[in-house]
Motif scaffolding. Structure first.
Motif, PDB file in Angstrom:
ATOM      1  N   PHE A 180      -0.469  14.695 -13.057  1.00 20.69           N
ATOM      2  CA  PHE A 180      -2.551  15.484 -13.133  1.00 20.69           C
ATOM      3  C   PHE A 180      -2.196  17.121 -12.395  1.00 20.69           C
ATOM      4  CE2 PHE A 180      -3.250  11.311 -14.397  1.00 20.69           C
ATOM      5  CZ  PHE A 180      -4.195  11.228 -14.889  1.00 20.69           C
ATOM      6  N   GLY A 181      -1.357  17.455 -12.612  1.00 23.28           N
ATOM      7  CA  GLY A 181      -0.530  18.184 -12.015  1.00 23.28           C
ATOM      8  C   GLY A 181      -1.848  17.937  -9.981  1.00 23.28           C
ATOM      9  N   GLY A 182      -1.267  17.211  -9.539  1.00 23.58           N
ATOM     10  CA  GLY A 182      -1.837  17.350  -7.993  1.00 23.58           C
ATOM     11  C   GLY A 182      -3.258  17.322  -8.061  1.00 23.58           C
ATOM     12  N   SER A 183      -3.867  17.530  -9.247  1.00 22.21           N
ATOM     13  CA  SER A 183      -5.879  17.016  -8.559  1.00 22.21           C
ATOM     14  C   SER A 183      -5.633  15.626  -8.783  1.00 22.21           C
ATOM     15  CB  SER A 183      -6.474  17.418  -9.820  1.00 22.21           C
ATOM     16  OG  SER A 183      -7.400  17.054  -9.944  1.00 22.21           O
ATOM     17  N   ALA A 184      -6.471  15.480  -7.339  1.00 24.22           N
ATOM     18  CA  ALA A 184      -6.581  13.509  -7.265  1.00 24.22           C
ATOM     19  C   ALA A 184      -7.435  13.516  -7.793  1.00 24.22           C
ATOM     20  CB  ALA A 184      -7.167  13.621  -5.722  1.00 24.22           C
ATOM     21  N   GLN A 185      -8.717  14.910  -8.115  1.00 26.11           N
ATOM     22  CA  GLN A 185      -9.786  14.298  -8.343  1.00 26.11           C
ATOM     23  C   GLN A 185     -10.112  14.154 -10.097  1.00 26.11           C
ATOM     24  OE1 GLN A 185     -12.019  18.111  -9.254  1.00 26.11           O
ATOM     25  NE2 GLN A 185     -13.835  17.000  -9.864  1.00 26.11           N
ATOM     26  N   GLY A 190       1.092  -1.286   0.186  1.00 28.66           N
ATOM     27  CA  GLY A 190       0.276  -0.062   0.117  1.00 28.66           C
ATOM     28  C   GLY A 190       0.735   1.012  -0.006  1.00 28.66           C
ATOM     29  N   GLN A 191       1.938   1.276   0.916  1.00 24.14           N
ATOM     30  CA  GLN A 191       3.194   2.789   0.983  1.00 24.14           C
ATOM     31  C   GLN A 191       3.205   2.812  -0.568  1.00 24.14           C
ATOM     32  OE1 GLN A 191       4.836   2.275   4.655  1.00 24.14           O
ATOM     33  NE2 GLN A 191       6.614   3.668   3.747  1.00 24.14           N
ATOM     34  N   THR A 192       3.775   1.588  -1.376  1.00 21.54           N
ATOM     35  CA  THR A 192       4.299   1.622  -2.408  1.00 21.54           C
ATOM     36  C   THR A 192       3.325   2.418  -3.911  1.00 21.54           C
ATOM     37  OG1 THR A 192       6.062  -0.152  -2.064  1.00 21.54           O
ATOM     38  CG2 THR A 192       5.528   0.703  -4.488  1.00 21.54           C
ATOM     39  N   GLN A 193       1.980   1.509  -3.569  1.00 19.79           N
ATOM     40  CA  GLN A 193       1.577   2.173  -4.374  1.00 19.79           C
ATOM     41  C   GLN A 193       1.020   4.175  -3.728  1.00 19.79           C
ATOM     42  OE1 GLN A 193      -1.967  -0.301  -3.277  1.00 19.79           O
ATOM     43  NE2 GLN A 193      -1.180  -1.905  -5.225  1.00 19.79           N
ATOM     44  N   GLN A 194       0.810   3.997  -2.667  1.00 19.40           N
ATOM     45  CA  GLN A 194       0.521   5.876  -2.669  1.00 19.40           C
ATOM     46  C   GLN A 194       1.555   6.488  -3.579  1.00 19.40           C
ATOM     47  OE1 GLN A 194      -1.728   5.801  -0.358  1.00 19.40           O
ATOM     48  NE2 GLN A 194      -1.395   7.410   1.162  1.00 19.40           N
ATOM     49  N   SER A 195       3.241   5.537  -3.514  1.00 20.60           N
ATOM     50  CA  SER A 195       4.152   6.729  -3.365  1.00 20.60           C
ATOM     51  C   SER A 195       3.306   7.308  -5.128  1.00 20.60           C
ATOM     52  CB  SER A 195       5.493   5.990  -3.608  1.00 20.60           C
ATOM     53  OG  SER A 195       6.054   6.057  -2.470  1.00 20.60           O
ATOM     54  N   LEU A 196       3.681   5.570  -6.106  1.00 23.74           N
ATOM     55  CA  LEU A 196       3.547   5.753  -6.812  1.00 23.74           C
ATOM     56  C   LEU A 196       1.721   6.554  -7.801  1.00 23.74           C
ATOM     57  CD1 LEU A 196       3.931   2.323  -7.687  1.00 23.74           C
ATOM     58  CD2 LEU A 196       5.867   3.965  -8.471  1.00 23.74           C
ATOM     59  N   VAL A 197       1.092   6.560  -6.946  1.00 23.45           N
ATOM     60  CA  VAL A 197       0.313   7.102  -7.467  1.00 23.45           C
ATOM     61  C   VAL A 197       0.441   9.127  -6.837  1.00 23.45           C
ATOM     62  CG1 VAL A 197      -2.272   8.146  -6.205  1.00 23.45           C
ATOM     63  CG2 VAL A 197      -2.376   5.710  -7.358  1.00 23.45           C
ATOM     64  N   ARG A 198       0.914   9.105  -5.765  1.00 14.24           N
ATOM     65  CA  ARG A 198       1.133  10.263  -6.306  1.00 14.24           C
ATOM     66  C   ARG A 198       2.004  10.976  -6.903  1.00 14.24           C
ATOM     67  NH1 ARG A 198       0.624  11.979  -0.474  1.00 14.24           N
ATOM     68  NH2 ARG A 198       1.738   9.919   0.247  1.00 14.24           N
ATOM     69  N   ARG A 235      -6.192   4.572  -3.007  1.00 11.94           N
ATOM     70  CA  ARG A 235      -5.000   5.104  -2.571  1.00 11.94           C
ATOM     71  C   ARG A 235      -4.525   6.946  -2.693  1.00 11.94           C
ATOM     72  NH1 ARG A 235      -3.605   2.236   0.986  1.00 11.94           N
ATOM     73  NH2 ARG A 235      -3.236  -0.219   0.263  1.00 11.94           N
ATOM     74  N   ALA A 236      -5.716   7.243  -4.073  1.00 15.08           N
ATOM     75  CA  ALA A 236      -5.541   8.176  -5.013  1.00 15.08           C
ATOM     76  C   ALA A 236      -6.101   9.574  -3.822  1.00 15.08           C
ATOM     77  CB  ALA A 236      -6.376   9.016  -5.901  1.00 15.08           C
ATOM     78  N   LEU A 237      -7.041   8.861  -3.139  1.00 14.29           N
ATOM     79  CA  LEU A 237      -7.206   9.542  -2.095  1.00 14.29           C
ATOM     80  C   LEU A 237      -6.925   9.271  -0.253  1.00 14.29           C
ATOM     81  CD1 LEU A 237     -11.599   8.969  -2.655  1.00 14.29           C
ATOM     82  CD2 LEU A 237     -10.557  11.141  -3.953  1.00 14.29           C
ATOM     83  N   GLN A 238      -6.695   9.003  -0.944  1.00 14.43           N
ATOM     84  CA  GLN A 238      -5.770   8.977   0.829  1.00 14.43           C
ATOM     85  C   GLN A 238      -4.138  10.120   0.891  1.00 14.43           C
ATOM     86  OE1 GLN A 238      -5.113   4.598   0.986  1.00 14.43           O
ATOM     87  NE2 GLN A 238      -7.509   4.579   2.180  1.00 14.43           N
ATOM     88  N   ALA A 239      -3.371   9.568  -0.904  1.00 13.79           N
ATOM     89  CA  ALA A 239      -2.632  10.155  -1.009  1.00 13.79           C
ATOM     90  C   ALA A 239      -2.601  11.639  -1.117  1.00 13.79           C
ATOM     91  CB  ALA A 239      -1.633  10.058  -2.382  1.00 13.79           C
ATOM     92  N   LYS A 240      -3.553  12.602  -0.814  1.00  6.00           N
ATOM     93  CA  LYS A 240      -3.940  13.248  -1.254  1.00  6.00           C
ATOM     94  C   LYS A 240      -5.393  14.166  -0.647  1.00  6.00           C
ATOM     95  CE  LYS A 240      -2.411  17.108  -3.680  1.00  6.00           C
ATOM     96  NZ  LYS A 240      -3.315  18.890  -4.118  1.00  6.00           N
ATOM     97  N   ARG A 290       3.252  18.350 -20.867  1.00  5.93           N
ATOM     98  CA  ARG A 290       1.724  19.461 -20.056  1.00  5.93           C
ATOM     99  C   ARG A 290       2.345  20.898 -20.506  1.00  5.93           C
ATOM    100  NH1 ARG A 290      -0.007  18.108 -14.801  1.00  5.93           N
ATOM    101  NH2 ARG A 290       2.345  19.232 -13.786  1.00  5.93           N
ATOM    102  N   VAL A 291       3.571  20.888 -21.227  1.00  5.95           N
ATOM    103  CA  VAL A 291       2.912  22.906 -21.542  1.00  5.95           C
ATOM    104  C   VAL A 291       2.605  22.524 -22.409  1.00  5.95           C
ATOM    105  CG1 VAL A 291       4.938  24.838 -22.404  1.00  5.95           C
ATOM    106  CG2 VAL A 291       5.511  23.165 -20.153  1.00  5.95           C
TER     107      VAL A 291
END
Lengths: 133, 133
Positions: free
Chosen positions: A92-97, A77-85, B102-107, B18-19
């Motif tokens: 995605f410019g940081g947009s989890a949505q 889970g921790q690695t998955q989290q890192s990969l998603v982040r 994971r995405a929702l938890q990551a951010k 992205r640019v």
DNA sequence: AACTATATACGAAGATATTCGTAGTTGTCA
DNA sequence: TGACAACTACGAATATCTTCGTATATAGTT
């Protein structure tokens, strides 16, 4: 004096991590046998990769037996989290949505899974209301 | 005789994409000026990358002016979709649910965004009920 | 016309990723 | 004990990624 964070695993490395998460601590042979089914490569290829991953700190090993036993350094889970982040930032410019939207569109999700996700979201929303009190 | 699908963009390539998505069709100079702010590199580095991306089919270019004008081959959403699908397969065994979790938890996600996601899920659930009639 | 600024093309260096062959070691068993 | 099987270590070939320097062409300016 802080330890370096584990680097992002490469494709081949991630494939090995997945086997180790599935099987638990394993020898090179055990990992190779699984990988070889889907992606035929030589035994020493798997060995070399796992040696490198060990150097990088992605996995640790027990050398007490002749056949070393490897285990992942971090839980799945921790690695998955890192990969998603990481993907979140790079694409995605940081947009989890946005990422969640794409994920749900990218793959059919079963009604049960949808329900679980909805529940998680409702929990997060409840938590928000709680916090803002 | 089918065309090859565009390969997964590398990190540096994705930064350029992205640019281009942000600015729309642009010259190397314009792209370089943006990238240079966050990640200082030489002009010819950007040029070379964009030439390679052009060869790979990731971007196309208009050579009619002296300074070539580049544009992405695929819309942002489509590439994001590919990247998510790719991560889904490589790290999540294809489970969109796990990835979303994971995405929702990551951010931290804002209440507004959460509401939007919930709405999307409710729509998907409604669609499921519709289909199963 | 000569000079300067700005383009592209191209080669190549350095880093990383992936692959495998070979050498050498160790445990097993006939 | 001697042969064989299985293991690790290591070097190296190949591919890809990222970076930049240099050569060359072109447009504009004095």
């Amino acid at each position: 004096m802080r330890k370096k964070p584990a680097p992002r695993p490469t494709d081949a490395e991630l494939a090995i991590l997945r086997v180790l998460w599935k099987l638990g601590a394993s020898t090179v042979r055990e990992v190779h046998e699984v990988l070889n089914k889907t992606r035929p490569t030589g035994y020493t290829t798997a060995l070399k990769l796992m040696q490198i991953m060990h150097e990088k700190g992605l996995i640790s090993r027990d050398e007490s037996a002749r056949a070393h036993v490897y285990r992942t350094s971090l839980p799945e889970g921790q690695t998955q989290q890192s990969l998603v982040r990481d993907l979140l930032d790079r694409a995605f410019g940081g947009s989890a949505q946005q990422l969640v939207m794409r994920a749900l569109q990218a793959k059919k999700t079963s009604p049960e899974e949808l329900a679980e996700i909805r529940q998680l979201i409702e929990e997060l929303e409840a938590k928000n209301r709680e916090d803002s009190k």
